[in-house]
Design a protein around this motif. Structure first.
Motif, PDB file in Angstrom:
ATOM      1  N   SER A  67      21.949  60.671 -73.122  1.00 52.73           N
ATOM      2  CA  SER A  67      21.463  60.375 -71.792  1.00 52.73           C
ATOM      3  C   SER A  67      19.969  61.067 -71.986  1.00 52.73           C
ATOM      4  O   SER A  67      19.953  62.002 -72.431  1.00 52.73           O
ATOM      5  N   TYR A  68      19.087  60.151 -71.183  1.00 54.05           N
ATOM      6  CA  TYR A  68      17.717  60.662 -70.688  1.00 54.05           C
ATOM      7  C   TYR A  68      17.599  60.740 -69.232  1.00 54.05           C
ATOM      8  O   TYR A  68      17.796  59.419 -68.716  1.00 54.05           O
ATOM      9  N   TYR A  82       7.693  55.791 -69.367  1.00 57.17           N
ATOM     10  CA  TYR A  82       8.057  54.554 -70.307  1.00 57.17           C
ATOM     11  C   TYR A  82       7.947  55.045 -71.734  1.00 57.17           C
ATOM     12  O   TYR A  82       9.075  54.891 -72.324  1.00 57.17           O
ATOM     13  N   GLU A  83       7.034  55.635 -72.144  1.00 54.18           N
ATOM     14  CA  GLU A  83       6.824  56.027 -73.581  1.00 54.18           C
ATOM     15  C   GLU A  83       7.856  56.994 -73.980  1.00 54.18           C
ATOM     16  O   GLU A  83       8.436  57.010 -75.193  1.00 54.18           O
ATOM     17  N   LYS A  84       8.012  58.200 -72.804  1.00 55.01           N
ATOM     18  CA  LYS A  84       9.014  58.938 -73.142  1.00 55.01           C
ATOM     19  C   LYS A  84      10.319  58.413 -73.653  1.00 55.01           C
ATOM     20  O   LYS A  84      11.234  58.819 -74.459  1.00 55.01           O
ATOM     21  N   CYS A  85      10.778  57.249 -72.750  1.00 54.71           N
ATOM     22  CA  CYS A  85      12.227  56.767 -72.962  1.00 54.71           C
ATOM     23  C   CYS A  85      12.106  56.092 -74.208  1.00 54.71           C
ATOM     24  O   CYS A  85      13.351  56.202 -74.963  1.00 54.71           O
ATOM     25  N   PHE A  90      14.219  55.988 -79.991  1.00 57.59           N
ATOM     26  CA  PHE A  90      14.170  56.025 -81.185  1.00 57.59           C
ATOM     27  C   PHE A  90      14.661  57.453 -82.012  1.00 57.59           C
ATOM     28  O   PHE A  90      15.390  57.294 -82.987  1.00 57.59           O
ATOM     29  N   GLU A  91      14.399  58.579 -81.300  1.00 57.45           N
ATOM     30  CA  GLU A  91      15.160  59.858 -81.763  1.00 57.45           C
ATOM     31  C   GLU A  91      16.659  59.648 -81.741  1.00 57.45           C
ATOM     32  O   GLU A  91      17.293  60.217 -82.641  1.00 57.45           O
ATOM     33  N   SER A  92      17.325  59.138 -80.856  1.00 54.77           N
ATOM     34  CA  SER A  92      18.544  58.694 -80.711  1.00 54.77           C
ATOM     35  C   SER A  92      18.903  57.661 -81.910  1.00 54.77           C
ATOM     36  O   SER A  92      20.240  57.528 -81.708  1.00 54.77           O
ATOM     37  N   ASP A 110      14.529  49.119 -63.113  1.00 60.61           N
ATOM     38  CA  ASP A 110      13.154  48.228 -63.589  1.00 60.61           C
ATOM     39  C   ASP A 110      12.504  48.948 -64.998  1.00 60.61           C
ATOM     40  O   ASP A 110      12.236  48.340 -65.861  1.00 60.61           O
ATOM     41  N   LEU A 111      12.718  50.424 -64.848  1.00 59.74           N
ATOM     42  CA  LEU A 111      12.106  51.043 -65.964  1.00 59.74           C
ATOM     43  C   LEU A 111      13.182  50.903 -67.296  1.00 59.74           C
ATOM     44  O   LEU A 111      12.602  50.576 -68.293  1.00 59.74           O
TER      45      LEU A 111
END
Length: 361
Positions: A67-68, A82-85, A90-92, A110-111
């Motif tokens: 989860s994020y 958005y970039e952090k998500c 990717f890391e997950s 939306d995000l």
């Protein structure tokens, strides 16, 4: 559990609505094909405190789940978050058989939806709305982020696999979020029919302590109207633009105030009230503006009197419906008869000035 099936040109999926229906999530995902390889739940730090563990428990036996959570609020719907998500996905080690669950209100939907639409050029996602407002934004596949001066200007049309609307999640909403979501239900009634509009006005005189069955009826009405429109026009080439009633001024107010001084729906409600006023003036018709003004005040919708009209007009000109900065406005010839009209800038300035004078009488 009630089901409304959305049938667009790109995908068919169910909207499940009811109290206590979260328990169906595991069995629904188990039937996905291909099998879900991994799940990431994207939420905000407010919603996560209430409901993240409930959702995790429902999917814990299916596959590995991460989860994020990002900071609550419209200001998080930006490129940085958005970039952090995307980096978290990717890391997950999400792959093309993975699933994103958007757990939250309209900002989260939306995000997270835009993340799903663009990660590996598109992976599956589920909307689990937790606000009344998200009954509107979770349906129809519009996913997006904001620029500092333009709401939802970067985005895509990308449909979810499922919308699961657990109505018990609405119990923790503050009153301003009830007002925010109800504004979209008002919009949906206005563009659909006189009958829906009359029923809504007669049924709702306060947004506090609403009966559960009445909440469910309002949500089902709003979603049914949205479904009918997006099923006919998925990518807003025609009638879907009618769903922007009240949004041209509402989005301008949000941008003008910086997205922090008002909720989305409260700004849209003010924009809708102006659309009724402007429709009466331009079409020389009677839409009971005085009645709506009185009703909106009874429901404690805010008014925005200290608007710099030239600045608001400039922000209106950035609306996505416009072409060559000519302002296309969604108006009502009658209840259930919306129409898009090009309105001259000078007319808007004059009518907005008169409207602001009228509402303080």
């Amino acid at each position: 559990m009630n089901r409304i099936t959305v049938k667009t040109s790109s995908k068919q999926y169910d909207v499940c609505i009811g109290y206590g229906i979260l328990s169906n999530l595991q069995s629904i995902i188990e039937n996905f094909s291909p099998k879900v390889s991994k799940i990431v739940i994207i939420s905000d730090d407010n919603v996560a405190n209430y409901y993240l563990e409930d959702v995790k428990n429902q999917v814990a036996h299916l596959t590995n789940t991460d989860s994020y959570n990002f900071p609550n609020g419209e200001r998080s719907k930006n490129f940085a978050i958005y970039e952090k998500c995307l980096e978290f996905c990717f890391e997950s080690k999400l792959d093309r058989n993975s699933l994103i669950i958007a757990l939250g209100g309209g900002v989260v939907g939306d995000l997270a939806g835009f993340v799903a639409a663009t990660y590996m050029r598109g992976i599956r996602f589920i909307q689990i709305p937790t606000t009344l407002l998200a009954h509107d934004s979770a349906i129809g596949g519009k996913v997006a982020i904001n620029l500092p001066k333009a709401k939802n200007i970067v985005g895509a049309f990308y449909q979810p696999e499922l919308v699961l609307y657990e109505l018990n999640f609405l119990n923790t909403l503050p009153i301003e979020e009830w007002r925010s979501g109800f504004a979209e239900i008002i919009k949906e009634a206005l563009i659909s029919s006189k009958e829906n509009t009359k029923w809504l006005i007669n049924s709702i005189q306060s947004l506090e302590n609403l009966e559960p069955n009445l909440i469910e009826k309002c949500v089902e009405m709003g979603i049914s109207v949205k479904n009918q429109i997006v099923s006919e026009d998925e990518r807003e080439n025609g009638v879907r633009a009618f769903l922007n009633l009240g949004h041209t001024l509402g989005h301008a107010i949000e941008a003008y105030l910086g997205y922090t001084k008002t909720t989305h729906g409260e700004a849209i409600a003010f924009g809708t009230l102006f659309s009724i006023y402007l429709s009466e003036k331009l079409f020389e018709t009677d839409l009971s503006f005085a009645l709506f003004l009185s009703w909106f005040k009874k429901l404690d919708y805010p008014v925005y009197l200290n608007l710099d009209i030239p600045s608001i007009i400039e922000l209106m000109k950035q609306d996505k419906k416009n072409v060559e900065q000519k302002i296309n406005y969604v108006l009502l010839k009658d209840f259930g008869v919306p129409k898009i009209c090009e309105v001259e800038e000078s007319v808007l300035k004059d009518q907005l000035k008169c409207f602001l004078t009228e509402i303080i009488k």
